[in-house]
Motif scaffolding. Structure first.
Motif, PDB file in Angstrom:
ATOM      1  N   ARG A  67       0.863 -12.755 -11.290  1.00 27.21           N
ATOM      2  CA  ARG A  67       0.024 -11.569 -11.310  1.00 27.21           C
ATOM      3  C   ARG A  67       0.772 -10.354 -11.852  1.00 27.21           C
ATOM      4  N   ALA A  68       0.022  -9.386 -12.336  1.00 23.69           N
ATOM      5  CA  ALA A  68       0.581  -8.073 -12.637  1.00 23.69           C
ATOM      6  C   ALA A  68       0.125  -7.137 -11.528  1.00 23.69           C
ATOM      7  N   LEU A 119       4.621   5.888  -8.638  1.00 26.32           N
ATOM      8  CA  LEU A 119       3.744   4.779  -9.009  1.00 26.32           C
ATOM      9  C   LEU A 119       4.554   3.738  -9.786  1.00 26.32           C
ATOM     10  N   PHE A 120       4.191   2.461  -9.608  1.00 26.00           N
ATOM     11  CA  PHE A 120       4.911   1.361 -10.238  1.00 26.00           C
ATOM     12  C   PHE A 120       3.949   0.374 -10.888  1.00 26.00           C
ATOM     13  N   ILE A 121       4.353  -0.114 -12.048  1.00 24.62           N
ATOM     14  CA  ILE A 121       3.614  -1.163 -12.763  1.00 24.62           C
ATOM     15  C   ILE A 121       4.626  -2.252 -13.072  1.00 24.62           C
ATOM     16  N   ALA A 122       4.331  -3.491 -12.682  1.00 25.17           N
ATOM     17  CA  ALA A 122       5.312  -4.563 -12.897  1.00 25.17           C
ATOM     18  C   ALA A 122       4.644  -5.919 -12.742  1.00 25.17           C
ATOM     19  N   PRO A 123       5.277  -6.983 -13.249  1.00 26.66           N
ATOM     20  CA  PRO A 123       4.838  -8.321 -12.860  1.00 26.66           C
ATOM     21  C   PRO A 123       5.176  -8.532 -11.387  1.00 26.66           C
ATOM     22  N   ASP A 124       4.388  -9.372 -10.722  1.00 29.54           N
ATOM     23  CA  ASP A 124       4.580  -9.597  -9.282  1.00 29.54           C
ATOM     24  C   ASP A 124       5.622 -10.696  -9.065  1.00 29.54           C
ATOM     25  N   ASN A 125       6.877 -10.374  -9.370  1.00 26.17           N
ATOM     26  CA  ASN A 125       7.930 -11.399  -9.286  1.00 26.17           C
ATOM     27  C   ASN A 125       9.164 -10.918  -8.522  1.00 26.17           C
ATOM     28  N   GLY A 126       9.037  -9.862  -7.737  1.00 29.60           N
ATOM     29  CA  GLY A 126      10.173  -9.372  -6.960  1.00 29.60           C
ATOM     30  C   GLY A 126      10.869  -8.172  -7.582  1.00 29.60           C
ATOM     31  N   LEU A 127      10.431  -7.781  -8.757  1.00 34.99           N
ATOM     32  CA  LEU A 127      11.094  -6.688  -9.479  1.00 34.99           C
ATOM     33  C   LEU A 127      11.028  -5.363  -8.711  1.00 34.99           C
ATOM     34  N   GLN A 152       5.327  -1.427   1.850  1.00 30.96           N
ATOM     35  CA  GLN A 152       4.224  -0.833   1.133  1.00 30.96           C
ATOM     36  C   GLN A 152       2.927  -1.618   1.293  1.00 30.96           C
ATOM     37  N   LYS A 153       1.832  -0.861   1.492  1.00 27.24           N
ATOM     38  CA  LYS A 153       0.527  -1.524   1.634  1.00 27.24           C
ATOM     39  C   LYS A 153      -0.398  -1.237   0.454  1.00 27.24           C
ATOM     40  N   THR A 154      -0.100  -0.186  -0.313  1.00 22.83           N
ATOM     41  CA  THR A 154      -1.002   0.168  -1.413  1.00 22.83           C
ATOM     42  C   THR A 154      -0.562  -0.525  -2.701  1.00 22.83           C
ATOM     43  N   VAL A 155      -0.820  -1.840  -2.722  1.00 18.63           N
ATOM     44  CA  VAL A 155      -0.468  -2.650  -3.891  1.00 18.63           C
ATOM     45  C   VAL A 155      -1.747  -3.276  -4.442  1.00 18.63           C
ATOM     46  N   PHE A 156      -1.928  -3.179  -5.748  1.00 16.02           N
ATOM     47  CA  PHE A 156      -3.156  -3.647  -6.378  1.00 16.02           C
ATOM     48  C   PHE A 156      -2.826  -4.651  -7.477  1.00 16.02           C
ATOM     49  N   GLU A 157      -3.687  -5.640  -7.621  1.00 17.64           N
ATOM     50  CA  GLU A 157      -3.530  -6.552  -8.749  1.00 17.64           C
ATOM     51  C   GLU A 157      -4.175  -5.924  -9.973  1.00 17.64           C
ATOM     52  N   ARG A 208      -7.182  -4.628  -4.214  1.00 18.57           N
ATOM     53  CA  ARG A 208      -6.004  -4.438  -3.376  1.00 18.57           C
ATOM     54  C   ARG A 208      -5.472  -5.809  -2.936  1.00 18.57           C
ATOM     55  N   LEU A 209      -4.138  -5.929  -2.866  1.00 19.52           N
ATOM     56  CA  LEU A 209      -3.523  -7.200  -2.488  1.00 19.52           C
ATOM     57  C   LEU A 209      -3.056  -7.145  -1.032  1.00 19.52           C
ATOM     58  N   ALA A 210      -3.290  -8.218  -0.300  1.00 18.04           N
ATOM     59  CA  ALA A 210      -2.798  -8.301   1.073  1.00 18.04           C
ATOM     60  C   ALA A 210      -1.321  -8.695   1.080  1.00 18.04           C
ATOM     61  N   ALA A 211      -0.937  -9.512   0.123  1.00 18.52           N
ATOM     62  CA  ALA A 211       0.456  -9.985   0.086  1.00 18.52           C
ATOM     63  C   ALA A 211       0.974  -9.932  -1.339  1.00 18.52           C
TER      64      ALA A 211
END
Lengths: 263, 263, 263
Positions: free
Chosen positions: A80-81, A90-98, A108-113, A153-156
């Motif tokens: 995912r991105a 604010l952050f934009i990244a691939p969802d790979n631990g970066l 952090q809870k405010t994470v969106f796909e 919004r993403l839960a995890a």
């Protein structure tokens, strides 16, 4: 009038057109943006090194900045991105631990796909999401589009804590080299606040065939030609050699195992 | 208020003062300019690599940008300096083929020789036209000086098509490596639109001692350790190795011969 | 509205977060600043190379710019930090000779020691004054703080003239390599204005095992494959090889001894 601020961190290098393409796309959408390079020389595909460098740079920037990080071995796959808010940034990244080492990100809870293709550059290539997805979404956010518009919004999400030091079972810690800087200083994953918490100071660090027991307050107070431990500017423990390369002496590279003992 | 946008592409590297000198001159003439580096790491004197990289970056920038390209083995000789308009962009370069791959440039008629010394930095050195001619002319154009003021219109200029693939006489094409990126991906001169035109897909690519017959849709779908062909983000056919260097496996460098066959 | 202009020159490289941290701090204090990189690839701790490169870049920038230079082997020691005005430009640097070649600096009287900790980023680390002292002080000056606010005026400072050529006792001069550029051109410390003053032209240059007696007007007029002397774009005498590396042929590095003879 304050200009929107966008930073870029990638493993694209600076020889090709890749970084410029991201900037061109950003300026087409948000002509007023101020674009700052964090670095484009993250070793290819080294997510850990990218996470460390991003985390060191971010807190120096004013709040409201949009940080785009692309170290993305999984480009074109199902990874995912994500877009996230943490610590006023604010952050934009691939969802790979970066984003795993960014201050405040772990809780952090405010994470969106990122799924809203109206924010993308079209057509989206299969190999260059930096240009087609990450850059345009960042430019839209910098220009005022709400974070909630990028997608659900993403839960995890991937907090990629494989770099966190682990207890070694003998009262010490095991970890791996986070980064080696231009001067050959070895950045360890052991953070000063951890020593404060346990009211302890480490007594011995082992890396490769090297055992280090000396501490120094400044580079200048270190004897030339002798490796010592120092509190680095990022508050991580570093292994340094005055006017020389500790990494060369230790034979250390990114990811080399380190053990830290207390007595 | 939109700021004038100037991009720079050179083979000057980033170690010396050369690039900064160009920026200083630009900001002295056009203080409001936004200056973006495309790259300064074009291999010294490699006009073809410069042409490819410039052509990839330019279409991502908004129209109206001024692009300065300096890969200039002939500096100080009789080679001309030119200014051109193509695809809504302005270009400043030595007349040596550096603009030959820019979209729309091949059919361009609005090309001017740069001769108006009132737009130059004085005195003009014999070895550093980047600082003394290309940078100040670009800054004047970005600041609103008309293209027609730089000098006389040219009827003919250097379209440097030595990089264009040629038929091999057996239904295939010969070409040479356009670029090798940081990841070791080999960019070939074969463009996807050419395949569409002939309603064909290539079946075999030969480069050095290597023969490649596999196609992949994404990096991620490629088997690790096996070289394959892919449609690159620039729509050129690329030779790639997932998480490895195809250039190393093939022993390829800029300019290495490639043959592409269809069946 | 003219934006405050800040340039950066360091030996930090571009791989780590160091340069970005300086920019983040600057933009937090002076959001409107235009930040231009001179270079971050000064060889580590080479104050002479930094001094040369800074001196070449500065005169191309408009007056009023603030130039931050950090090549600082003594960070954390008792070496002073200074701020100076010379030739209409402002400078921030460690007091170690880094400003010694800036035009007009040698006769400069408006030099101040940086001691006002209210202008610093807190806490000040012992190893990263670029981020904690040099960057924030530069941002405050660019934003309008008066030079006199940084600390007390200095009567004497480090003019580090170890790079100035010395008479060789036989009517010639001894010096050392100032810089080797990306193309392998060797920049000598012999300045063209010195030849004009004595109405002489040098007749022979010796460096390593190489003796050079040929002069060329332009790169283009040099025979390929033969080292020659040329008047460089910085008005220093340079040793060049057309489309090749003079430094490689001469076995020269930064600091290599050179002798220049007249007849």
């Amino acid at each position: 009038m304050k200009r929107p601020l966008i930073t870029l961190l990638t493993d694209f290098g600076t020889q090709d057109h890749y970084v410029a393409a991201m900037k061109g796309v950003i300026l087409g959408i948000c002509p007023n943006a101020q674009i700052i390079d964090i670095t484009h020389d993250i070793p290819p595909f080294q997510i850990g090194a990218g996470a460390y460098t991003l985390a060191q740079a971010v807190p120096t920037f004013p709040q409201g900045a949009v940080h785009v990080a692309v170290v993305d071995p999984g480009v074109g796959s199902a990874r995912r991105a994500i877009a996230a808010r943490a610590g006023g940034h604010l952050f934009i990244a691939p969802d790979n631990g970066l984003l795993s080492l960014v201050p405040g990100a772990a809780h952090q809870k405010t994470v969106f796909e990122i799924t809203n293709s109206r924010l993308f550059r079209r057509p989206v290539s299969k190999t260059f999401h930096g240009r087609d997805i990450f850059a345009p979404v960042a430019a839209h956010l910098a220009g005022g589009v709400a974070l909630t518009k990028v997608g659900p919004r993403l839960a995890a999400w991937n907090k990629g804590n494989e770099l966190t030091p682990q207890p070694d079972g003998s009262g010490g810690w095991n970890g791996r080299v986070l980064s080696i800087d231009r001067f050959g200083n070895i950045v360890t994953p052991f953070h000063w606040k951890d020593f404060a918490a346990v009211a302890q100071r480490p007594s011995r660090l082992r890396i490769g065939s090297l055992t280090v027991t000396d501490f120094a307050e400044t580079f200048d107070s270190m004897p030339v030609g002798r490796v010592a431990l120092i509190r680095g500017s990022a508050d991580f423990l570093e292994v340094c050699l005055r006017q020389g390369s500790a990494a060369e002496v230790a034979g250390a590279a990114f990811g080399t195992a380190i053990n830290l003992a207390f007595t």
